[in-house]
Design a protein around this motif. Structure first.
Motif, mmCIF file in Angstrom:
data_model
loop_
_atom_site.group_PDB
_atom_site.id
_atom_site.type_symbol
_atom_site.label_atom_id
_atom_site.label_comp_id
_atom_site.label_asym_id
_atom_site.label_seq_id
_atom_site.Cartn_x
_atom_site.Cartn_y
_atom_site.Cartn_z
ATOM 1 N N GLU A 98 49.664 41.109 41.457
ATOM 2 C CA GLU A 98 50.402 40.872 42.694
ATOM 3 C C GLU A 98 49.593 40.090 43.725
ATOM 4 O OE1 GLU A 98 51.403 44.796 44.030
ATOM 5 O OE2 GLU A 98 53.190 44.928 42.764
ATOM 6 N N ASN A 99 48.277 40.254 43.719
ATOM 7 C CA ASN A 99 47.471 39.734 44.822
ATOM 8 C C ASN A 99 46.532 38.579 44.478
ATOM 9 O OD1 ASN A 99 48.323 41.618 46.936
ATOM 10 N ND2 ASN A 99 47.458 43.138 45.566
ATOM 11 N N VAL A 100 46.430 38.205 43.223
ATOM 12 C CA VAL A 100 45.473 37.161 42.859
ATOM 13 C C VAL A 100 45.831 35.826 43.518
ATOM 14 C CG1 VAL A 100 46.525 36.327 40.704
ATOM 15 C CG2 VAL A 100 44.042 36.344 40.952
ATOM 16 N N ARG A 101 47.107 35.593 43.796
ATOM 17 C CA ARG A 101 47.528 34.332 44.431
ATOM 18 C C ARG A 101 47.107 34.271 45.900
ATOM 19 N NH1 ARG A 101 47.432 33.543 39.966
ATOM 20 N NH2 ARG A 101 49.129 33.492 38.486
ATOM 21 N N LYS A 102 46.781 35.410 46.478
ATOM 22 C CA LYS A 102 46.338 35.440 47.878
ATOM 23 C C LYS A 102 44.865 35.093 48.005
ATOM 24 C CE LYS A 102 49.728 38.973 48.983
ATOM 25 N NZ LYS A 102 49.939 40.375 49.347
ATOM 26 N N THR A 103 44.199 34.914 46.880
ATOM 27 C CA THR A 103 42.780 34.560 46.870
ATOM 28 C C THR A 103 42.611 33.176 46.249
ATOM 29 O OG1 THR A 103 42.372 35.508 44.680
ATOM 30 C CG2 THR A 103 42.177 37.000 46.566
ATOM 31 N N SER A 104 41.384 32.738 46.137
ATOM 32 C CA SER A 104 41.091 31.451 45.493
ATOM 33 C C SER A 104 40.726 31.620 44.029
ATOM 34 C CB SER A 104 39.932 30.769 46.227
ATOM 35 O OG SER A 104 40.311 30.459 47.534
ATOM 36 N N LEU A 105 40.891 32.809 43.493
ATOM 37 C CA LEU A 105 40.527 33.070 42.105
ATOM 38 C C LEU A 105 41.518 32.399 41.160
ATOM 39 C CD1 LEU A 105 39.605 36.851 42.405
ATOM 40 C CD2 LEU A 105 38.111 34.873 42.603
ATOM 41 N N ASN A 106 41.020 31.997 39.979
ATOM 42 C CA ASN A 106 41.886 31.308 39.017
ATOM 43 C C ASN A 106 42.327 32.245 37.895
ATOM 44 O OD1 ASN A 106 39.749 31.481 37.194
ATOM 45 N ND2 ASN A 106 39.175 29.340 37.405
ATOM 46 N N LYS A 107 42.986 31.690 36.903
ATOM 47 C CA LYS A 107 43.555 32.477 35.802
ATOM 48 C C LYS A 107 42.464 33.192 34.994
ATOM 49 C CE LYS A 107 47.330 33.495 33.519
ATOM 50 N NZ LYS A 107 48.252 34.450 34.092
ATOM 51 N N GLU A 108 41.336 32.525 34.748
ATOM 52 C CA GLU A 108 40.234 33.166 34.010
ATOM 53 C C GLU A 108 39.702 34.375 34.769
ATOM 54 O OE1 GLU A 108 37.046 30.591 32.661
ATOM 55 O OE2 GLU A 108 38.453 28.918 32.597
ATOM 56 N N ASP A 109 39.550 34.233 36.069
ATOM 57 C CA ASP A 109 39.077 35.342 36.897
ATOM 58 C C ASP A 109 40.070 36.503 36.837
ATOM 59 O OD1 ASP A 109 37.072 33.542 37.652
ATOM 60 O OD2 ASP A 109 38.166 32.932 39.451
ATOM 61 N N GLU A 110 41.354 36.163 36.878
ATOM 62 C CA GLU A 110 42.398 37.189 36.801
ATOM 63 C C GLU A 110 42.310 37.946 35.475
ATOM 64 O OE1 GLU A 110 47.288 37.560 36.809
ATOM 65 O OE2 GLU A 110 46.354 35.600 37.078
ATOM 66 N N GLU A 111 42.088 37.229 34.383
ATOM 67 C CA GLU A 111 41.976 37.878 33.072
ATOM 68 C C GLU A 111 40.784 38.820 33.016
ATOM 69 O OE1 GLU A 111 41.913 34.706 30.215
ATOM 70 O OE2 GLU A 111 43.976 34.119 30.669
#
Length: 173
Positions: A98-111
């Motif tokens: 829900e919140n990864v888009r509110k940061t500068s993190l990318n898809k790899e970081d999310e995984e």
């Protein structure tokens, strides 16, 4: 003539601003990865030395931190309080997605963050600590990649914004 000059200045300033915004996003990701590593180290200390529950540790982390990535910890606690059928792993995964888009993190970081959550609350303290350390190692590698990317792209975005604005002005004139 004055209208052309004013319009040209607006185009140039707005494109330069866009370049600076994009370059700022490049520099925010490594900083957020460092902050996330620091928060995970605090979490490790909370569960290893103080033997706090995950919800207590997460609550303490988000209350004491001013970081933008504290949102993951805050949202996990809120998910656990709102829905008692969720376990810590599910609440963390939901918070990250829900919140990864509110940061500068990318898809790899999310995984990496989602895989960290899979072991959350499903093992003993030693297993949790090993999982945290593994995640910290992955985040350090991501931080190194992000720093290399920042060094490569930050100046390019700034210059591209200015030069793109100049090109548009030349085409319009």
């Amino acid at each position: 003539m004055i209208l052309k000059i004013i319009g040209s200045m607006i185009v140039l300033v707005s494109s330069a601003f866009l370049g600076y915004v994009l370059s700022r996003d490049c520099s925010r990701r490594p900083a957020e990865l460092r902050e996330l590593q620091g928060l995970l180290q605090i979490f490790e200390n909370e569960i290893s030395y103080l033997s706090n529950l995950i919800t207590d540790a997460f609550e303490k982390i988000y209350r004491t931190s001013e970081s933008s990535v504290r949102i993951f910890f805050e949202s996990t606690v809120q998910n656990l309080l709102k829905d008692s059928s969720l376990n810590a792993s599910q609440a963390w995964e939901k918070a990250v997605k829900e919140n990864v888009r509110k940061t500068s993190l990318n898809k790899e970081d999310e995984e990496i963050l989602v895989s960290f959550g899979k072991m959350l609350g499903n093992s003993d303290i030693e297993g949790q600590i090993k999982n945290i350390r593994l995640t910290l190692n992955h985040l350090r590698l991501q931080e190194q990649k992000a720093e290399e990317e920042r060094a490569r792209n930050e100046m390019m975005f700034k210059r591209l914004g200015i030069l793109g604005g100049l090109a548009i002005v030349v085409i319009l004139i």
